[in-house]
Motif scaffolding. Structure first.
Motif, PDB file in Angstrom:
ATOM      1  N   ALA A  95      14.962  -9.007  13.127  1.00  0.00           N
ATOM      2  CA  ALA A  95      13.847  -8.560  14.369  1.00  0.00           C
ATOM      3  C   ALA A  95      13.319  -9.839  15.206  1.00  0.00           C
ATOM      4  N   VAL A  96      12.264 -10.655  14.548  1.00  0.00           N
ATOM      5  CA  VAL A  96      11.986 -11.874  14.893  1.00  0.00           C
ATOM      6  C   VAL A  96      11.822 -13.258  15.375  1.00  0.00           C
ATOM      7  N   ASP A  97      10.767 -13.626  16.513  1.00  0.00           N
ATOM      8  CA  ASP A  97      11.505 -14.635  16.315  1.00  0.00           C
ATOM      9  C   ASP A  97      10.583 -15.743  16.025  1.00  0.00           C
ATOM     10  N   ARG A  98       9.663 -16.005  14.705  1.00  0.00           N
ATOM     11  CA  ARG A  98       9.110 -16.637  13.860  1.00  0.00           C
ATOM     12  C   ARG A  98       8.942 -16.446  12.255  1.00  0.00           C
ATOM     13  N   PRO A  99       9.509 -17.491  11.706  1.00  0.00           N
ATOM     14  CA  PRO A  99       9.555 -17.112  10.156  1.00  0.00           C
ATOM     15  C   PRO A  99       9.236 -16.522   9.459  1.00  0.00           C
ATOM     16  N   ILE A 100       9.415 -16.594   8.853  1.00  0.00           N
ATOM     17  CA  ILE A 100       9.243 -15.466   7.888  1.00  0.00           C
ATOM     18  C   ILE A 100       9.017 -15.624   6.305  1.00  0.00           C
ATOM     19  N   ASN A 101       7.658 -15.144   5.631  1.00  0.00           N
ATOM     20  CA  ASN A 101       6.830 -15.616   4.779  1.00  0.00           C
ATOM     21  C   ASN A 101       7.510 -14.259   3.425  1.00  0.00           C
TER      22      ASN A 101
ATOM     23  N   ASP B  30      13.560  -5.810  -1.099  1.00  0.00           N
ATOM     24  CA  ASP B  30      15.144  -5.420  -0.257  1.00  0.00           C
ATOM     25  C   ASP B  30      15.919  -6.639   0.538  1.00  0.00           C
ATOM     26  N   LEU B  31      17.116  -7.363  -0.419  1.00  0.00           N
ATOM     27  CA  LEU B  31      17.383  -7.934   0.688  1.00  0.00           C
ATOM     28  C   LEU B  31      17.789  -7.716   2.092  1.00  0.00           C
ATOM     29  N   SER B  32      18.850  -6.928   2.166  1.00  0.00           N
ATOM     30  CA  SER B  32      19.259  -6.626   3.508  1.00  0.00           C
ATOM     31  C   SER B  32      17.716  -5.729   4.423  1.00  0.00           C
ATOM     32  N   GLN B  33      16.945  -5.326   3.750  1.00  0.00           N
ATOM     33  CA  GLN B  33      15.177  -4.896   4.695  1.00  0.00           C
ATOM     34  C   GLN B  33      14.964  -6.093   5.235  1.00  0.00           C
ATOM     35  N   ILE B  34      15.155  -7.517   4.325  1.00  0.00           N
ATOM     36  CA  ILE B  34      14.748  -8.767   4.668  1.00  0.00           C
ATOM     37  C   ILE B  34      15.690  -9.221   5.542  1.00  0.00           C
ATOM     38  N   ALA B  35      16.557  -9.081   5.706  1.00  0.00           N
ATOM     39  CA  ALA B  35      17.574  -9.792   6.776  1.00  0.00           C
ATOM     40  C   ALA B  35      17.086  -8.972   7.787  1.00  0.00           C
ATOM     41  N   THR B  36      16.593  -7.825   7.929  1.00  0.00           N
ATOM     42  CA  THR B  36      16.884  -6.810   9.135  1.00  0.00           C
ATOM     43  C   THR B  36      15.430  -7.817   9.554  1.00  0.00           C
ATOM     44  N   LEU B  37      15.084  -7.819   8.897  1.00  0.00           N
ATOM     45  CA  LEU B  37      13.266  -8.146   9.332  1.00  0.00           C
ATOM     46  C   LEU B  37      13.352  -9.992   9.547  1.00  0.00           C
TER      47      LEU B  37
ATOM     48  N   HIS C  19       1.373  -1.524   0.076  1.00  0.00           N
ATOM     49  CA  HIS C  19      -0.273  -0.157  -0.032  1.00  0.00           C
ATOM     50  C   HIS C  19       0.508   1.249  -0.094  1.00  0.00           C
ATOM     51  N   ASP C  20       2.023   1.548  -0.691  1.00  0.00           N
ATOM     52  CA  ASP C  20       2.664   2.426  -0.689  1.00  0.00           C
ATOM     53  C   ASP C  20       3.180   2.784   0.010  1.00  0.00           C
ATOM     54  N   ARG C  21       3.523   1.794   1.557  1.00  0.00           N
ATOM     55  CA  ARG C  21       3.955   2.709   3.104  1.00  0.00           C
ATOM     56  C   ARG C  21       5.128   1.988   3.144  1.00  0.00           C
ATOM     57  N   PRO C  22       6.392   2.354   2.408  1.00  0.00           N
ATOM     58  CA  PRO C  22       7.229   1.489   3.022  1.00  0.00           C
ATOM     59  C   PRO C  22       8.419   1.549   4.006  1.00  0.00           C
ATOM     60  N   ASP C  23       7.378   1.389   5.318  1.00  0.00           N
ATOM     61  CA  ASP C  23       8.475   1.961   6.447  1.00  0.00           C
ATOM     62  C   ASP C  23       8.524  -0.028   7.171  1.00  0.00           C
ATOM     63  N   LEU C  24       9.889  -0.022   7.077  1.00  0.00           N
ATOM     64  CA  LEU C  24      10.287  -0.913   7.837  1.00  0.00           C
ATOM     65  C   LEU C  24      10.175  -1.508   9.205  1.00  0.00           C
ATOM     66  N   ALA C  25      10.440   0.059   9.757  1.00  0.00           N
ATOM     67  CA  ALA C  25      10.315  -0.094  10.894  1.00  0.00           C
ATOM     68  C   ALA C  25       8.533  -0.572  11.958  1.00  0.00           C
ATOM     69  N   ASP C  26       7.650   0.234  11.258  1.00  0.00           N
ATOM     70  CA  ASP C  26       6.351   0.056  11.119  1.00  0.00           C
ATOM     71  C   ASP C  26       6.115  -1.601  10.698  1.00  0.00           C
TER      72      ASP C  26
ATOM     73  N   GLU D 178      19.049 -16.647  -2.260  1.00  0.00           N
ATOM     74  CA  GLU D 178      19.131 -15.522  -1.605  1.00  0.00           C
ATOM     75  C   GLU D 178      18.019 -15.428  -0.097  1.00  0.00           C
ATOM     76  N   LEU D 179      16.756 -15.545  -0.533  1.00  0.00           N
ATOM     77  CA  LEU D 179      16.110 -15.941   0.246  1.00  0.00           C
ATOM     78  C   LEU D 179      16.178 -16.551   1.446  1.00  0.00           C
ATOM     79  N   ALA D 180      17.269 -17.747   1.273  1.00  0.00           N
ATOM     80  CA  ALA D 180      17.173 -18.847   1.963  1.00  0.00           C
ATOM     81  C   ALA D 180      18.777 -18.499   2.556  1.00  0.00           C
ATOM     82  N   GLU D 181      19.564 -17.578   2.357  1.00  0.00           N
ATOM     83  CA  GLU D 181      20.329 -17.491   3.001  1.00  0.00           C
ATOM     84  C   GLU D 181      20.540 -16.272   4.285  1.00  0.00           C
ATOM     85  N   VAL D 182      19.716 -15.676   4.173  1.00  0.00           N
ATOM     86  CA  VAL D 182      19.325 -14.827   4.656  1.00  0.00           C
ATOM     87  C   VAL D 182      18.338 -15.207   5.887  1.00  0.00           C
ATOM     88  N   GLY D 183      18.184 -16.441   5.685  1.00  0.00           N
ATOM     89  CA  GLY D 183      17.249 -16.919   6.646  1.00  0.00           C
ATOM     90  C   GLY D 183      15.401 -17.092   6.616  1.00  0.00           C
ATOM     91  N   VAL D 184      15.136 -16.499   5.013  1.00  0.00           N
ATOM     92  CA  VAL D 184      13.180 -16.518   4.603  1.00  0.00           C
ATOM     93  C   VAL D 184      13.681 -18.291   4.695  1.00  0.00           C
TER      94      VAL D 184
END
Length: 143
Positions: free
Chosen positions: A71-77, A61-68, A31-38, A89-95
């Motif tokens: 930041a969490v304790d659950r699997p990321i999709n 963005d791979l670096s933002q995905i890695a940050t996500l 929804h065009d709100r690219p706010d990673l912190a939120d 690349e996604l597997a490499e950062v833990g997705v």
């Protein structure tokens, strides 16, 4: 309010004799709100509410995905998108999960359109090998 809905859904998903996997999504990037912190804040609230998997569709963005992931304790999709990171690349950062959205149905629709166009415009059936393979797949799937 969304975290309350996720908590109610988690309670229902985990209450029965079969536990369902509940995926909670923060759709900022759709929804065009690219706010990673939120996005992270929302997903942390969903994690706390009992979601099993966390999802931020549209984040590419791979670096933002890695940050996500960090930041969490659950699997990321992650939703695979054109020009986005590869599965490796996604597997490499833990997705841990990927989605393709409607991509496979669009591939199928494109193949149907190409076959129809060939038949209509050329009067040929070069698409028949795909028919044979598709029929084989369907028979295996619905045995």
């Amino acid at each position: 309010a969304a975290a309350e809905r996720v908590a109610a859904a988690a309670e229902a998903a985990h209450a029965g004799p079969v536990s369902f996997v509940l995926t909670a999504r923060a759709e900022n990037y759709l929804h065009d709100r690219p706010d990673l912190a939120d996005t992270i804040e929302r997903l942390l609230a969903f994690q706390e509410a009992g979601a099993d998997v966390l999802y931020a569709p549209g984040l590419r963005d791979l670096s933002q995905i890695a940050t996500l992931v960090a930041a969490v304790d659950r699997p990321i999709n992650v939703l695979l998108l054109p020009g986005g990171p590869t599965v490796a690349e996604l597997a490499e950062v833990g997705v841990r999960r990927i989605s393709v959205g409607g991509a496979f149905s669009y591939v199928a629709a494109g193949a149907v359109a190409a076959a129809a166009r060939e038949l209509l415009e050329d009067g040929t059936t070069g698409f028949m090998p795909q028919v044979v393979e598709g029929a084989r797949v369907a028979r295996r799937a619905f045995r």
